[in-house]
Design a protein around this motif. Sequence first.
Motif, PDB file in Angstrom:
ATOM      1  N   ASP A   1       0.870  -1.172   0.000  1.00 16.19           N
ATOM      2  CA  ASP A   1       0.000   0.000   0.000  1.00 16.19           C
ATOM      3  C   ASP A   1       0.913   1.230   0.000  1.00 16.19           C
TER       4      ASP A   1
ATOM      5  N   THR B   1      -6.225   7.572  -9.958  1.00 17.72           N
ATOM      6  CA  THR B   1      -6.494   6.141 -10.133  1.00 17.72           C
ATOM      7  C   THR B   1      -7.367   5.572  -9.020  1.00 17.72           C
ATOM      8  N   HIS B   2      -7.578   6.334  -7.945  1.00 17.29           N
ATOM      9  CA  HIS B   2      -8.317   5.858  -6.774  1.00 17.29           C
ATOM     10  C   HIS B   2      -7.742   4.543  -6.272  1.00 17.29           C
ATOM     11  N   GLU B   3      -6.450   4.480  -6.253  1.00 16.66           N
ATOM     12  CA  GLU B   3      -5.792   3.215  -5.957  1.00 16.66           C
ATOM     13  C   GLU B   3      -4.608   3.485  -5.053  1.00 16.66           C
TER      14      GLU B   3
ATOM     15  N   ASP C   1      -2.983   0.601  -3.772  1.00 15.84           N
ATOM     16  CA  ASP C   1      -2.227  -0.640  -3.834  1.00 15.84           C
ATOM     17  C   ASP C   1      -1.294  -0.621  -5.039  1.00 15.84           C
TER      18      ASP C   1
ATOM     19  N   HIS D   1      -1.805  -2.633  -8.325  1.00 13.74           N
ATOM     20  CA  HIS D   1      -2.776  -2.264  -9.346  1.00 13.74           C
ATOM     21  C   HIS D   1      -2.309  -1.080 -10.186  1.00 13.74           C
TER      22      HIS D   1
ATOM     23  N   ASP E   1      -3.861  -2.243 -14.349  1.00 11.97           N
ATOM     24  CA  ASP E   1      -5.249  -2.046 -13.993  1.00 11.97           C
ATOM     25  C   ASP E   1      -5.844  -1.058 -14.995  1.00 11.97           C
TER      26      ASP E   1
ATOM     27  N   ARG F   1      -7.834   1.383 -14.457  1.00 14.35           N
ATOM     28  CA  ARG F   1      -7.809   2.777 -13.990  1.00 14.35           C
ATOM     29  C   ARG F   1      -6.423   3.402 -14.138  1.00 14.35           C
TER      30      ARG F   1
END
Lengths: 322, 673
Positions: free
Chosen positions: B300, B367-369, B371, B374, B462, B464
């Motif tokens: 993360d 990307t709202h990510e 991790d 991804h 990913d 995104r």
Amino acid sequence: MNLAPDPVMAWTLALIQTLLFIAAAPLLAGWVKRIKCHMQNRAAPSLFQPYRDLVKLFRKDVVLAENASWLFRAAPYVVFGAFILAASVVPLVAAHLPTAAIADVIVLVGFFALARFFLALAGMDIGTAFGGMGSSREMTIASLAEPAMLMAVFTLAMIASTTNLSVVIEHNLHAGLVLRPSLLFALLALAMVAVAESGRIPVDNPATHLELTMVHEAMILEYSARHLALIEWASQIKLMIYTVLIANIFWPWGIAEAFTPAALSWGVVAITAKLALLAMLLVVWETVMAKMRLFRVPQFLGFAFLLALLGMLTHVILETGT
Amino acid sequence: MALSIAYLAVIAALASAVFALGTNFRRNVITRTLPFLLLGASGVAAVAAGGWALLDNLKLTQQLALGLPWMHWHLRLDALSGFFFAVVGLLLTAVSFYGPAYVREFESSKQPLSVLGLFTGLFAAGMLLVLLADDAFAFMVAWELMSVSSYFLVTYQHQNAPNRRAGFLYLLMAHVGALAILLGFGVLAGFGGNFTFDAMRAATLAPLWASIAFALAFFGFGMKAGLVPVHAWLPEAHPVAPSHISALMSGVMLKVAIYGFIRVTYDLVGHIQWQWGLAVLVVGTTSALLGVLYTLMQSDLKRLLAYSSVENIGIIFMGLGLSMIFLGTNHPVLGVIGLIAALYHVLNHAVFKGLLFLGAGAVLYRTHERDLEHMGGLIHRMPVTAALFLVGCVSISALPPFNGFVSEWLTFQAALQTPKLESGVLRAILPIAAALLALTGALAAAAFVKVYGVAFLGKARDRRAAHAREVPAGMLIGMGMLAVLCLVLGVLPTTVIDIIDAVPRLLIGQAPPSLTAHGWLWLTPVSADVASYSAPLVLAAIAITFFIGRLLLRRNANPVRRSAPWDCGFGPLNARMQYTAAAFAQPIRRVFGGVWKVQEQVEVTRASAPATLVSGVRHQLHISDWSWLKLYEPIGRLVLTGARHIGHLHSGHIRTYLMYSFATLLLLLWIVT
């Protein structure tokens, strides 16, 4: 900053020495390859083969992988630049050149780390499994080699109470033939680290392209033409830096302390002889050793660290006050 | 005058909090931007006030008619608080550029934006007030303002259960720490007579009591700063806040804790004993090493950055520990070098960790990510963010010529001055600490190769990440400012040190003798013969070789050809064939075995027809923190068991409660008579 009486001449000499360093690095690689072939009963290429290879690579057109970004294209220049800088700091023929004050030995390790960082990133840029594998292994090995190297260097630094390479060399030169156990330990540790860091057997094999054993070669698999030439040249300079470091720190005799033609030419002769000899030792070592499994490397480097630690402790316990 | 500017900074931060409430009534560009404008004004004022105090080595004090009737707030601005004031101000300014665009992300979420703005302003004001406080009462009030408002920021997105849990843990740990600090002040005030810092400074403590005061301060401030083994709250709390808040928390709030530690140890307690320094050095080294090892294992992005803060705080405490050892053994000159190394790293870490958290926020924004597994290939989609993030990665990995290298180099130099010590044990321990610092630095480089390589390089893993776009200009300006600072602080260390050496002059009464004695070009701790580093020349040499190389090689070169990468002849590669973050760290995970509690599961599903054919592999990796399992959880269980036993007192019958009251009354009467 023990500047020579004439700074212009000193800086010119420093520049010449750096150029000499860079120019001679492929020669050392050629020499190593040649005597290795002789030792292993193979037909040897010419001493100047590495130069021919470099010229060939520089002439070729670049082929880039589809996914390569600007970082992939910039990395060879950064790597080569970092090694030129490192080479300019290491006293080759003469000590007390003004460039030696730009960076001490810790900064030198920093330059190596900078080059490695960008090379490892370039390995991950394409998005192949090889690149990632090479980067991951290189960073693992480096993270174990760096403390061992610095520990050995700290021992030297504590003996001479300086981290400036020129001053360390000067100190060892004038200390005379005193047998210091700490220096012996530091030498062994530094030699092991040098073997690991310059990608020689038993840690890595510069001649292999076998998928499972590659470290350095896996990172640079996608490079071609001038980019590859710069990286190859840089790794030749790296080997040369380590050899010169070992030669000049532990056997500093012959290095020029004054900028006179006689002293300088004597310095050139001395360093050539020392490098030729050390290269022979390296070849013998590489011939009698087998390549190690990757997960044996931490033990190898752990042993190097232990030796360096022993060196430091012997210095602290036995030698202070002398 | 400088003090008025400092007040202005605090007032602007408070005003920003008030105006943030405006977003409740009307949502437009003005209500969204105004709080950040004021926050930026506060940052600029803080830099101005702090810089002034540093440059002129001011020592301004004032009493404000606030607080308790018999005890007004004493405020003071001197070189030490000025330095930290400037650090806080720098990051506030960068955040104020970054914020307006970033918070649009939250406009559509359930929580009102006003809450975020309100507590951001209060948080900033709290941090600035801690630095100004000159008595224990004002200090604790400001400290609580800082802690509590940041609790509300951590739990801002409280609909996620992990955030609430992280927030509670954070609040609890902050108060355990605050309790220790309060007790420490209590000891000092007991000898000094009252709660002003002036009285504490004047007091002379018995060595034992001084050690107790030091230990309490070390524990309290160390808890807030996130030292191992009490760090477990930090990687929970910092990542869940909005990214610009994470940048402030990791970048500067931890530094406020370090300010507190320096203020109490160097200034209020004084007479430093070398044993304290040894304790600080050992804890700092442990934090640095374990911090970076845990950093390596995270996937993360924001959690990884939070663990890396533990590492960097460890490095700062190593510098402080070295400095305290030298001061305790009567080598004030060397003590100054250690202190400067620590302060320089405070500044550097604030800048590059701020940059990295803002960069992580930029990635999150598009990307709202969080991790890493991804992400991938963002260098093609977000080129400017990628370049700025790279600067942060290079700086935090301590590579020349960027800023992280300078402070680590100074720490090394301080550690190498051991031959000057009399004690053989110390002479042996200090170089070992230095070697562990080298290990930490190398592992940090590996960690950030992993971060950058997996998130920004390679191919998008990913959808995104594949469709990300560059973030708005405001966010880029905020990050760009910090990236430029990374380079400037790395290239002009002598100028920076000339400015911050007002701090050791205030605390130790001695300026660094020769750090900058050879002009701005050469950094020379101890003396020129011992070590020197010339960052400007290094930068110049890199630039020259780079451009000569490119000029020579690109002249009459044919245009580059693009082709498919080597695929071993098996056909096109896809994004899933890349090395993942977990795979990258696997060799290190194997080498350093027992440092983490690793739970790894591989499930192989086989196809039915040929038994050798594998149809799917599922790999699960869970890495937990030993300090959580071995320290936090047992204590938590102990507290719960204790509470249950005490709970038996509550029988629920009024008779029993009346008896308790009666017994207490009798006891009190007996004591009184």
